[in-house]
Design an enzyme around this catalytic site. Structure first.
Site, mmCIF file in Angstrom:
data_model
loop_
_atom_site.group_PDB
_atom_site.id
_atom_site.type_symbol
_atom_site.label_atom_id
_atom_site.label_comp_id
_atom_site.label_asym_id
_atom_site.label_seq_id
_atom_site.Cartn_x
_atom_site.Cartn_y
_atom_site.Cartn_z
ATOM 1 N N ASN A 273 1.002 -2.824 5.185
ATOM 2 C CA ASN A 273 1.689 -4.102 5.298
ATOM 3 C C ASN A 273 3.183 -3.900 5.582
ATOM 4 O O ASN A 273 3.830 -3.042 4.981
ATOM 5 C CB ASN A 273 1.509 -4.896 4.004
ATOM 6 N N ARG B 4 -4.928 6.801 1.270
ATOM 7 C CA ARG B 4 -4.036 5.712 0.861
ATOM 8 C C ARG B 4 -4.599 4.938 -0.313
ATOM 9 O O ARG B 4 -5.800 4.980 -0.616
ATOM 10 C CB ARG B 4 -3.822 4.790 2.051
ATOM 11 N N CYS C 240 0.842 -1.195 0.000
ATOM 12 C CA CYS C 240 0.000 0.000 0.000
ATOM 13 C C CYS C 240 0.877 1.243 0.000
ATOM 14 O O CYS C 240 2.072 1.176 0.244
ATOM 15 C CB CYS C 240 -0.907 0.034 1.231
#
Length: 316
Positions: free
Chosen positions: A79, A16, A2
């Site tokens: 992540n 995001r 991401c």
């Protein structure tokens, strides 16, 4: 993987790209002020700031991927595999499971400084939400209109970094990502000068040559560099329409198209499942899915005094 970013015009914007190969039925979730936040290993919070964000489709708890509270503080989890190292319970600390940290911070913090004070005594534990949902390896970006920080739990402990660029991707740890920007200090939005050396007559044959060397691949370190460059050089008017449009263009510079990142044969690909943008000053969440139109939800259009979660399915 991401990418998250901040953008400041008249208002502060945060959001995001959520890049992954599978969806967990994401939806917009508003946690109103009187929804009881039940924590596994610390005291519950009965009354708190209202929160809006995108969460997994789990009815019993707001499993936020990213969110913003009514005071303008925003937070997102990205992540962070291989480096993330959640800890066992520690009786000398405030124990918060990784899936609880976004509601824990946003429910009671107005500013980055408030969040920092909470983080001093925090132990982010390895407790899982359920047998079907083990902990995801994450690190977090927290932002208000004045500052941004990154929170990481690694083998050595909990690290909190000031984030001067207001961008976060994935691996490696944030301090290394930030240091890597030194390798790109010569990039510019202007036309380059010939400093090659010798007497070579070199020509500027195209616009945009000042950014030659800017990464164009979708690896996490390259996305960090590109998103930082695009964000730092972005220009728009300060109207809501222009600001939100520009923010989505910043995210689009590092979005992942389906088919370009193969995760598993024969046809499982990582791609940008959704992109979102919060006007943190006004409590508005804009989002668009891979196949859907841009849509918005205003937390103040809903009853923030109720004690029930308010959910909206994503328009796809």
């Amino acid at each position: 993987m991401c990418t998250a970013a901040n953008y400041l015009t008249k208002c502060h914007y945060f959001g995001r790209n959520f890049d992954y190969e599978i969806s967990y039925n994401e939806r917009v979730t508003i946690t109103p002020r009187n929804y009881p936040l039940i924590f596994r290993d610390t005291e519950d919070i009965e009354n708190h700031y209202g929160i809006i964000g995108i969460a997994a489709g789990i009815d019993e708890y707001p499993l936020y991927y990213d969110a913003c509270n009514e005071k303008g503080l925003a937070m997102g989890g990205l992540n962070f595999p291989d480096y993330c190292d959640y800890k066992p319970l520690n009786e000398s600390k405030v124990n918060i499971a990784s899936f609880e940290i976004i509601p824990y911070i946003l429910s009671q913090s107005k500013t980055i400084n408030d969040a920092k004070r909470l983080l001093v005594d925090l132990n982010i534990s390895n407790e899982k939400f359920s047998t079907q949902l083990p902990p995801s390896p994450l690190h977090w970006i927290i932002s208000d209109r004045n500052a941004s920080i990154v929170v990481e739990v690694v083998k050595e402990g909990l690290n909190v970094y000031d984030n001067p660029v207001g961008v976060l991707t994935n691996n490696p740890p944030f301090d290394k990502q930030l240091f890597n920007l030194n390798n790109y200090m010569a990039l510019s939005n202007n036309a380059p000068e010939n400093t090659f050396g010798g007497n070579l007559d070199l020509a500027i044959y195209s616009r945009g040559m000042g950014s030659i060397g800017l990464p164009g691949d979708v690896s996490s370190q390259s996305r960090f560099v590109k998103a930082s460059f695009v964000k730092e050089n972005s220009v728009s008017g300060d109207s809501e329409k222009e600001s939100v449009s520009q923010f989505f263009h910043i995210l689009a510079s590092v979005e992942q198209q389906k088919g370009c990142t193969l995760v598993e044969e024969p046809d499982k690909f990582e791609y940008t499942i959704y992109s979102d943008c919060y006007n943190t000053d006004k409590g508005i969440l804009y989002y668009k899915t891979y196949d859907g139109p841009q849509t918005s939800v205003n937390m103040y259009d809903e009853n923030l005094e109720t004690d029930q979660l308010i959910n909206f399915e994503l328009i796809d």
